[in-house]
Scaffold this motif. Sequence first.
Motif, PDB file in Angstrom:
ATOM      1  N   THR A  29      33.621 -28.441 -23.325  1.00 13.45           N
ATOM      2  CA  THR A  29      33.543 -27.531 -22.186  1.00 13.45           C
ATOM      3  C   THR A  29      34.575 -26.420 -22.365  1.00 13.45           C
ATOM      4  O   THR A  29      35.558 -26.571 -23.097  1.00 13.45           O
ATOM      5  CB  THR A  29      33.850 -28.249 -20.862  1.00 13.45           C
ATOM      6  OG1 THR A  29      35.192 -28.723 -20.894  1.00 13.45           O
ATOM      7  CG2 THR A  29      32.884 -29.393 -20.609  1.00 13.45           C
ATOM      8  N   TYR A  31      36.127 -23.094 -19.592  1.00 15.29           N
ATOM      9  CA  TYR A  31      35.956 -22.435 -18.295  1.00 15.29           C
ATOM     10  C   TYR A  31      36.666 -21.087 -18.243  1.00 15.29           C
ATOM     11  O   TYR A  31      36.519 -20.359 -17.271  1.00 15.29           O
ATOM     12  CB  TYR A  31      36.531 -23.306 -17.166  1.00 15.29           C
ATOM     13  CG  TYR A  31      36.224 -24.785 -17.272  1.00 15.29           C
ATOM     14  CD1 TYR A  31      34.906 -25.247 -17.206  1.00 15.29           C
ATOM     15  CD2 TYR A  31      37.245 -25.712 -17.424  1.00 15.29           C
ATOM     16  CE1 TYR A  31      34.629 -26.600 -17.297  1.00 15.29           C
ATOM     17  CE2 TYR A  31      36.979 -27.066 -17.513  1.00 15.29           C
ATOM     18  CZ  TYR A  31      35.675 -27.505 -17.454  1.00 15.29           C
ATOM     19  OH  TYR A  31      35.401 -28.835 -17.548  1.00 15.29           O
ATOM     20  N   THR A  32      37.501 -20.802 -19.258  1.00 21.34           N
ATOM     21  CA  THR A  32      38.300 -19.575 -19.247  1.00 21.34           C
ATOM     22  C   THR A  32      38.194 -18.896 -20.614  1.00 21.34           C
ATOM     23  O   THR A  32      37.827 -19.536 -21.612  1.00 21.34           O
ATOM     24  CB  THR A  32      39.794 -19.886 -18.983  1.00 21.34           C
ATOM     25  OG1 THR A  32      40.279 -20.668 -20.081  1.00 21.34           O
ATOM     26  CG2 THR A  32      39.996 -20.618 -17.674  1.00 21.34           C
ATOM     27  N   VAL A  48      29.897 -24.325 -20.267  1.00 18.91           N
ATOM     28  CA  VAL A  48      30.552 -24.045 -18.985  1.00 18.91           C
ATOM     29  C   VAL A  48      30.010 -25.108 -18.033  1.00 18.91           C
ATOM     30  O   VAL A  48      28.955 -24.941 -17.413  1.00 18.91           O
ATOM     31  CB  VAL A  48      30.245 -22.621 -18.487  1.00 18.91           C
ATOM     32  CG1 VAL A  48      31.080 -22.307 -17.248  1.00 18.91           C
ATOM     33  CG2 VAL A  48      30.522 -21.606 -19.574  1.00 18.91           C
ATOM     34  N   ASP A  50      29.777 -27.812 -14.862  1.00 22.58           N
ATOM     35  CA  ASP A  50      30.154 -27.744 -13.441  1.00 22.58           C
ATOM     36  C   ASP A  50      31.343 -28.668 -13.165  1.00 22.58           C
ATOM     37  O   ASP A  50      31.895 -28.658 -12.061  1.00 22.58           O
ATOM     38  CB  ASP A  50      28.956 -28.049 -12.527  1.00 22.58           C
ATOM     39  CG  ASP A  50      28.390 -29.441 -12.726  1.00 22.58           C
ATOM     40  OD1 ASP A  50      28.810 -30.139 -13.667  1.00 22.58           O
ATOM     41  OD2 ASP A  50      27.513 -29.828 -11.930  1.00 22.58           O
ATOM     42  N   VAL A  52      33.975 -27.844 -13.969  1.00 18.32           N
ATOM     43  CA  VAL A  52      34.978 -26.834 -13.608  1.00 18.32           C
ATOM     44  C   VAL A  52      35.452 -27.027 -12.166  1.00 18.32           C
ATOM     45  O   VAL A  52      36.613 -26.775 -11.850  1.00 18.32           O
ATOM     46  CB  VAL A  52      34.411 -25.405 -13.810  1.00 18.32           C
ATOM     47  CG1 VAL A  52      33.284 -25.077 -12.834  1.00 18.32           C
ATOM     48  CG2 VAL A  52      35.513 -24.371 -13.677  1.00 18.32           C
ATOM     49  N   THR A  62      31.429 -32.657  -8.304  1.00 13.41           N
ATOM     50  CA  THR A  62      30.833 -31.375  -8.722  1.00 13.41           C
ATOM     51  C   THR A  62      29.909 -30.793  -7.639  1.00 13.41           C
ATOM     52  O   THR A  62      29.371 -29.704  -7.822  1.00 13.41           O
ATOM     53  CB  THR A  62      30.026 -31.554 -10.027  1.00 13.41           C
ATOM     54  OG1 THR A  62      29.033 -32.557  -9.824  1.00 13.41           O
ATOM     55  CG2 THR A  62      30.924 -31.935 -11.182  1.00 13.41           C
ATOM     56  N   MET A  70      30.044 -20.570 -11.067  1.00 13.82           N
ATOM     57  CA  MET A  70      29.534 -20.726 -12.441  1.00 13.82           C
ATOM     58  C   MET A  70      29.432 -19.362 -13.124  1.00 13.82           C
ATOM     59  O   MET A  70      29.748 -19.225 -14.313  1.00 13.82           O
ATOM     60  CB  MET A  70      28.172 -21.427 -12.450  1.00 13.82           C
ATOM     61  CG  MET A  70      28.187 -22.875 -11.953  1.00 13.82           C
ATOM     62  SD  MET A  70      29.394 -23.940 -12.786  1.00 13.82           S
ATOM     63  CE  MET A  70      28.822 -23.905 -14.473  1.00 13.82           C
ATOM     64  N   HIS A  73      33.021 -18.117 -14.134  1.00 12.94           N
ATOM     65  CA  HIS A  73      33.552 -18.832 -15.297  1.00 12.94           C
ATOM     66  C   HIS A  73      32.693 -18.571 -16.543  1.00 12.94           C
ATOM     67  O   HIS A  73      33.217 -18.486 -17.653  1.00 12.94           O
ATOM     68  CB  HIS A  73      33.671 -20.326 -14.994  1.00 12.94           C
ATOM     69  CG  HIS A  73      34.804 -20.625 -14.051  1.00 12.94           C
ATOM     70  ND1 HIS A  73      36.119 -20.601 -14.445  1.00 12.94           N
ATOM     71  CD2 HIS A  73      34.813 -20.907 -12.733  1.00 12.94           C
ATOM     72  CE1 HIS A  73      36.896 -20.872 -13.401  1.00 12.94           C
ATOM     73  NE2 HIS A  73      36.130 -21.056 -12.344  1.00 12.94           N
ATOM     74  N   VAL A  77      34.102 -17.170 -20.111  1.00 14.81           N
ATOM     75  CA  VAL A  77      33.889 -17.878 -21.382  1.00 14.81           C
ATOM     76  C   VAL A  77      33.167 -16.979 -22.378  1.00 14.81           C
ATOM     77  O   VAL A  77      33.535 -16.916 -23.557  1.00 14.81           O
ATOM     78  CB  VAL A  77      33.128 -19.209 -21.142  1.00 14.81           C
ATOM     79  CG1 VAL A  77      32.672 -19.833 -22.460  1.00 14.81           C
ATOM     80  CG2 VAL A  77      34.020 -20.175 -20.370  1.00 14.81           C
ATOM     81  N   ILE A  88      25.346 -22.998 -19.989  1.00 14.04           N
ATOM     82  CA  ILE A  88      25.964 -23.021 -18.658  1.00 14.04           C
ATOM     83  C   ILE A  88      25.220 -24.001 -17.746  1.00 14.04           C
ATOM     84  O   ILE A  88      23.997 -24.079 -17.780  1.00 14.04           O
ATOM     85  CB  ILE A  88      26.012 -21.586 -18.064  1.00 14.04           C
ATOM     86  CG1 ILE A  88      26.853 -21.537 -16.799  1.00 14.04           C
ATOM     87  CG2 ILE A  88      24.634 -21.030 -17.796  1.00 14.04           C
ATOM     88  CD1 ILE A  88      27.302 -20.117 -16.436  1.00 14.04           C
TER      89      ILE A  88
END
Length: 275
Positions: A29, A31-32, A48, A50, A52, A62, A70, A73, A77, A88
Amino acid sequence: MSASTERARRATPSDIRARKGGTPVVCLTAYTTPMARLVDAACDVALVGDSVGMVLHGLPSTLGVTLEMMILHGQAVARGLDRACLVIDMPFGSYEEGPEQAFRHAARLMAETGAQAVKLEGGRHMAATVAFLVARGIPVMGHVGLTPQSVNAFGGYRVQGRGADADRVAADARAVAEAGAFAVVLEKVPAALADRITAEIAVPTIGIGASPGCDGQVLVVDDMLGLFGDFRPKFVRRYAELGDGAAAAIAAYAEDVRARRFPGPEHVFTAGEGA
Ligand code: KIV
């Protein structure tokens, strides 16, 4: 094509699908943007997830993750990727009503983030939706076994497909694969069942808490880096303890500030110095 051009090419869902039975697909995964850059250097797929919501936003599950979260993020990504395939997650409530709702939201996720595919949770009951999306140009990664968005129906994050329940999970994996998914995540299922499904379906299985025999593996990056507190599920190998390192660094900074050891002379500006 030279080796360097080859490496720079962005992996596609078709590339991932073609890895069935070959070198395992490596997925983490992200997220950034900074984490995406690190993942991009070594992985085939950046997801990406969820997750996150729990990992970065402190949500209890989640279920509270929104399409807008989503998208934000996903965009972050996408800025960090050159070669990994960007997948995603469709968040809870954005696709379960039916194929049209799923298409509307999947199209938005892809158009606004540049993701190459969406992932959605569910087996036989989601097969028609998977087929609808795939027929309209949206590659789909399936996700069966423990599907965290159904935590309330499952009564917890339990292993799925034990004993007589194995046929249910296998039928779910077959249904999404036959509906056109390019890969299927198998989460928290017994290893023997994961191996059986891997043998039964024509597309790669991506395991998490499943089996080394899967066609690929995925983990939540914060878990394997030791960044997500004391959360130590059986299926995660911690490759680093970055959380401990970060805690020590923050404590050292706090001590230095209180003792006026930071900033030092090298960190301050004089009246005559340039920028
Ligand atoms: O949300 C997520 O991170 C996931 C993976 C762990 C499979 O779905």
